[in-house]
Scaffold this motif. Structure first.
Motif, PDB file in Angstrom:
ATOM      1  N   TYR A   1       0.825  -1.200   0.000  1.00  0.00           N
ATOM      2  CA  TYR A   1       0.000   0.000   0.000  1.00  0.00           C
ATOM      3  C   TYR A   1       0.863   1.256   0.000  1.00  0.00           C
ATOM      4  O   TYR A   1       0.640   2.170  -0.798  1.00  0.00           O
ATOM      5  CB  TYR A   1      -0.944  -0.001   1.202  1.00  0.00           C
ATOM      6  N   ASN A   2       1.861   1.306   0.870  1.00  0.00           N
ATOM      7  CA  ASN A   2       2.702   2.500   0.963  1.00  0.00           C
ATOM      8  C   ASN A   2       3.446   2.761  -0.347  1.00  0.00           C
ATOM      9  O   ASN A   2       3.501   3.896  -0.819  1.00  0.00           O
ATOM     10  CB  ASN A   2       3.685   2.372   2.127  1.00  0.00           C
ATOM     11  N   ILE A   3       4.011   1.725  -0.938  1.00  0.00           N
ATOM     12  CA  ILE A   3       4.711   1.889  -2.217  1.00  0.00           C
ATOM     13  C   ILE A   3       3.723   2.303  -3.310  1.00  0.00           C
ATOM     14  O   ILE A   3       4.021   3.166  -4.140  1.00  0.00           O
ATOM     15  CB  ILE A   3       5.478   0.616  -2.597  1.00  0.00           C
ATOM     16  N   GLY A   4       2.547   1.722  -3.281  1.00  0.00           N
ATOM     17  CA  GLY A   4       1.513   2.100  -4.253  1.00  0.00           C
ATOM     18  C   GLY A   4       1.143   3.568  -4.141  1.00  0.00           C
ATOM     19  O   GLY A   4       0.985   4.264  -5.155  1.00  0.00           O
ATOM     20  N   MET A   5       1.037   4.064  -2.916  1.00  0.00           N
ATOM     21  CA  MET A   5       0.703   5.477  -2.719  1.00  0.00           C
ATOM     22  C   MET A   5       1.824   6.383  -3.227  1.00  0.00           C
ATOM     23  O   MET A   5       1.573   7.395  -3.882  1.00  0.00           O
ATOM     24  CB  MET A   5       0.433   5.764  -1.235  1.00  0.00           C
ATOM     25  N   LEU A   6       3.062   6.005  -2.934  1.00  0.00           N
ATOM     26  CA  LEU A   6       4.203   6.786  -3.426  1.00  0.00           C
ATOM     27  C   LEU A   6       4.215   6.807  -4.950  1.00  0.00           C
ATOM     28  O   LEU A   6       4.443   7.853  -5.566  1.00  0.00           O
ATOM     29  CB  LEU A   6       5.505   6.212  -2.879  1.00  0.00           C
ATOM     30  N   ASN A   7       3.937   5.665  -5.558  1.00  0.00           N
ATOM     31  CA  ASN A   7       3.905   5.588  -7.021  1.00  0.00           C
ATOM     32  C   ASN A   7       2.777   6.429  -7.609  1.00  0.00           C
ATOM     33  O   ASN A   7       2.956   7.072  -8.651  1.00  0.00           O
ATOM     34  CB  ASN A   7       3.791   4.136  -7.478  1.00  0.00           C
ATOM     35  N   LEU A   8       1.609   6.421  -6.959  1.00  0.00           N
ATOM     36  CA  LEU A   8       0.502   7.261  -7.442  1.00  0.00           C
ATOM     37  C   LEU A   8       0.893   8.734  -7.440  1.00  0.00           C
ATOM     38  O   LEU A   8       0.602   9.462  -8.393  1.00  0.00           O
ATOM     39  CB  LEU A   8      -0.742   7.066  -6.567  1.00  0.00           C
ATOM     40  N   ALA A   9       1.547   9.163  -6.378  1.00  0.00           N
ATOM     41  CA  ALA A   9       1.977  10.566  -6.308  1.00  0.00           C
ATOM     42  C   ALA A   9       2.984  10.876  -7.419  1.00  0.00           C
ATOM     43  O   ALA A   9       2.897  11.911  -8.082  1.00  0.00           O
ATOM     44  CB  ALA A   9       2.584  10.868  -4.937  1.00  0.00           C
ATOM     45  N   HIS A  10       3.918   9.971  -7.627  1.00  0.00           N
ATOM     46  CA  HIS A  10       4.929  10.187  -8.678  1.00  0.00           C
ATOM     47  C   HIS A  10       4.284  10.236 -10.062  1.00  0.00           C
ATOM     48  O   HIS A  10       4.729  11.001 -10.924  1.00  0.00           O
ATOM     49  CB  HIS A  10       6.000   9.101  -8.617  1.00  0.00           C
ATOM     50  N   MET A  11       3.253   9.434 -10.286  1.00  0.00           N
ATOM     51  CA  MET A  11       2.559   9.470 -11.577  1.00  0.00           C
ATOM     52  C   MET A  11       1.893  10.815 -11.817  1.00  0.00           C
ATOM     53  O   MET A  11       1.627  11.188 -12.948  1.00  0.00           O
ATOM     54  CB  MET A  11       1.535   8.334 -11.673  1.00  0.00           C
ATOM     55  N   ARG A  12       1.651  11.548 -10.744  1.00  0.00           N
ATOM     56  CA  ARG A  12       1.071  12.895 -10.858  1.00  0.00           C
ATOM     57  C   ARG A  12       2.137  13.971 -10.724  1.00  0.00           C
ATOM     58  O   ARG A  12       1.837  15.134 -10.484  1.00  0.00           O
ATOM     59  CB  ARG A  12      -0.034  13.085  -9.817  1.00  0.00           C
ATOM     60  N   ASN A  13       3.415  13.562 -10.893  1.00  0.00           N
ATOM     61  CA  ASN A  13       4.555  14.478 -10.823  1.00  0.00           C
ATOM     62  C   ASN A  13       4.666  15.202  -9.488  1.00  0.00           C
ATOM     63  O   ASN A  13       5.080  16.368  -9.429  1.00  0.00           O
ATOM     64  CB  ASN A  13       4.526  15.478 -11.980  1.00  0.00           C
ATOM     65  N   LEU A  14       4.276  14.525  -8.431  1.00  0.00           N
ATOM     66  CA  LEU A  14       4.420  15.056  -7.082  1.00  0.00           C
ATOM     67  C   LEU A  14       5.556  14.319  -6.382  1.00  0.00           C
ATOM     68  O   LEU A  14       5.684  13.097  -6.513  1.00  0.00           O
ATOM     69  CB  LEU A  14       3.138  14.839  -6.273  1.00  0.00           C
ATOM     70  N   ALA A  15       6.383  15.040  -5.666  1.00  0.00           N
ATOM     71  CA  ALA A  15       7.324  14.376  -4.768  1.00  0.00           C
ATOM     72  C   ALA A  15       6.480  13.685  -3.704  1.00  0.00           C
ATOM     73  O   ALA A  15       5.366  14.113  -3.403  1.00  0.00           O
ATOM     74  CB  ALA A  15       8.270  15.390  -4.149  1.00  0.00           C
TER      75      ALA A  15
ATOM     76  N   LEU B   1      11.252   1.167   1.789  1.00  0.00           N
ATOM     77  CA  LEU B   1      10.550   2.327   1.237  1.00  0.00           C
ATOM     78  C   LEU B   1      11.479   3.366   0.622  1.00  0.00           C
ATOM     79  O   LEU B   1      11.080   4.100  -0.277  1.00  0.00           O
ATOM     80  CB  LEU B   1       9.723   3.012   2.337  1.00  0.00           C
ATOM     81  N   VAL B   2      12.724   3.422   1.085  1.00  0.00           N
ATOM     82  CA  VAL B   2      13.604   4.547   0.765  1.00  0.00           C
ATOM     83  C   VAL B   2      13.807   4.732  -0.739  1.00  0.00           C
ATOM     84  O   VAL B   2      13.870   5.861  -1.214  1.00  0.00           O
ATOM     85  CB  VAL B   2      14.949   4.443   1.521  1.00  0.00           C
ATOM     86  N   ARG B   3      13.857   3.686  -1.499  1.00  0.00           N
ATOM     87  CA  ARG B   3      14.087   3.863  -2.941  1.00  0.00           C
ATOM     88  C   ARG B   3      12.846   4.385  -3.663  1.00  0.00           C
ATOM     89  O   ARG B   3      12.928   4.829  -4.802  1.00  0.00           O
ATOM     90  CB  ARG B   3      14.604   2.566  -3.565  1.00  0.00           C
ATOM     91  N   HIS B   4      11.703   4.329  -2.997  1.00  0.00           N
ATOM     92  CA  HIS B   4      10.455   4.785  -3.610  1.00  0.00           C
ATOM     93  C   HIS B   4      10.048   6.190  -3.170  1.00  0.00           C
ATOM     94  O   HIS B   4       9.223   6.821  -3.814  1.00  0.00           O
ATOM     95  CB  HIS B   4       9.313   3.817  -3.256  1.00  0.00           C
ATOM     96  N   GLU B   5      10.596   6.665  -2.058  1.00  0.00           N
ATOM     97  CA  GLU B   5      10.163   7.952  -1.531  1.00  0.00           C
ATOM     98  C   GLU B   5      11.210   9.032  -1.790  1.00  0.00           C
ATOM     99  O   GLU B   5      12.385   8.738  -1.965  1.00  0.00           O
ATOM    100  CB  GLU B   5       9.845   7.843  -0.039  1.00  0.00           C
ATOM    101  N   ASP B   6      10.752  10.262  -1.786  1.00  0.00           N
ATOM    102  CA  ASP B   6      11.638  11.397  -2.016  1.00  0.00           C
ATOM    103  C   ASP B   6      12.097  12.036  -0.709  1.00  0.00           C
ATOM    104  O   ASP B   6      13.087  12.759  -0.689  1.00  0.00           O
ATOM    105  CB  ASP B   6      10.922  12.449  -2.871  1.00  0.00           C
ATOM    106  N   PHE B   7      11.378  11.805   0.364  1.00  0.00           N
ATOM    107  CA  PHE B   7      11.697  12.322   1.686  1.00  0.00           C
ATOM    108  C   PHE B   7      10.958  11.471   2.702  1.00  0.00           C
ATOM    109  O   PHE B   7      10.086  10.666   2.341  1.00  0.00           O
ATOM    110  CB  PHE B   7      11.290  13.802   1.825  1.00  0.00           C
ATOM    111  N   HIS B   8      11.312  11.610   3.941  1.00  0.00           N
ATOM    112  CA  HIS B   8      10.612  10.893   5.010  1.00  0.00           C
ATOM    113  C   HIS B   8      10.309  11.876   6.126  1.00  0.00           C
ATOM    114  O   HIS B   8      11.117  12.749   6.427  1.00  0.00           O
ATOM    115  CB  HIS B   8      11.465   9.738   5.550  1.00  0.00           C
ATOM    116  N   ILE B   9       9.152  11.749   6.731  1.00  0.00           N
ATOM    117  CA  ILE B   9       8.754  12.585   7.846  1.00  0.00           C
ATOM    118  C   ILE B   9       8.655  11.704   9.085  1.00  0.00           C
ATOM    119  O   ILE B   9       8.163  10.569   9.010  1.00  0.00           O
ATOM    120  CB  ILE B   9       7.403  13.285   7.577  1.00  0.00           C
TER     121      ILE B   9
END
Length: 153
Positions: free
Chosen positions: A55-69, A82-90
């Motif tokens: 789910y988390n990777i899917g959400m990151l990918n959805l954001a990237h498909m919309r050109n969002l970090a 997760l690190v290779r799929h995300e642009d930052f971590h909070i």
């Protein structure tokens, strides 16, 4: 996903990401990403670590498909995956709970960690900065509208 739950959530979240994109946002972060650890008592669901990761990777990918970090909040035990799929971590309160080392893969990947401390003292945390963590750490009270805030950087 035997009854379409994942597709339903992805469709709902993609609509929210579309709203972010149309509003001109540059990034999205996903909260409530570690339900597999807290279990049915807290969430009402039993979620496996594998399901949460998908789910988390899917959400990151959805954001990237919309050109969002895209970044994740929490899910510290899966940061390495997760690190290779995300642009930052909070993260919140990793110094207080002695969990900051879980975030080192993000730092090593040269991606920002946005870290918020509500209870740890600035003088205790900032003396540890910037090595080994190099986080962007903010100090706030739990009223997030409390201005001004302070930072180690």
């Amino acid at each position: 996903n035997d009854k379409g739950q994942r597709e339903f959530l992805f469709a709902m979240m993609d609509k929210r990401l579309a709203s972010c994109q149309h509003a001109g946002f540059d990034a999205a972060y996903f909260d409530v990403t570690w339900e597999w650890q807290v279990g049915k008592k807290t969430t009402g669901w039993n979620i496996s670590a594998e399901t949460q990761l998908l789910y988390n990777i899917g959400m990151l990918n959805l954001a990237h498909m919309r050109n969002l970090a895209a970044g994740i909040n929490y899910d510290l035990l899966q940061v390495k995956d997760l690190v290779r799929h995300e642009d930052f971590h909070i993260d919140e309160s990793c110094f207080l709970y002695s969990e900051c080392d879980y975030l080192l893969p993000v730092v090593k990947a040269e991606k920002p960690v946005l870290q918020i401390e509500y209870f740890a003292k600035r003088e205790d945390v900032c003396t540890q900065e910037p090595y080994p963590y190099r986080f962007n750490t903010e100090f706030k009270d739990q009223n997030l509208y409390d201005y001004p805030w302070s930072s180690c950087r």
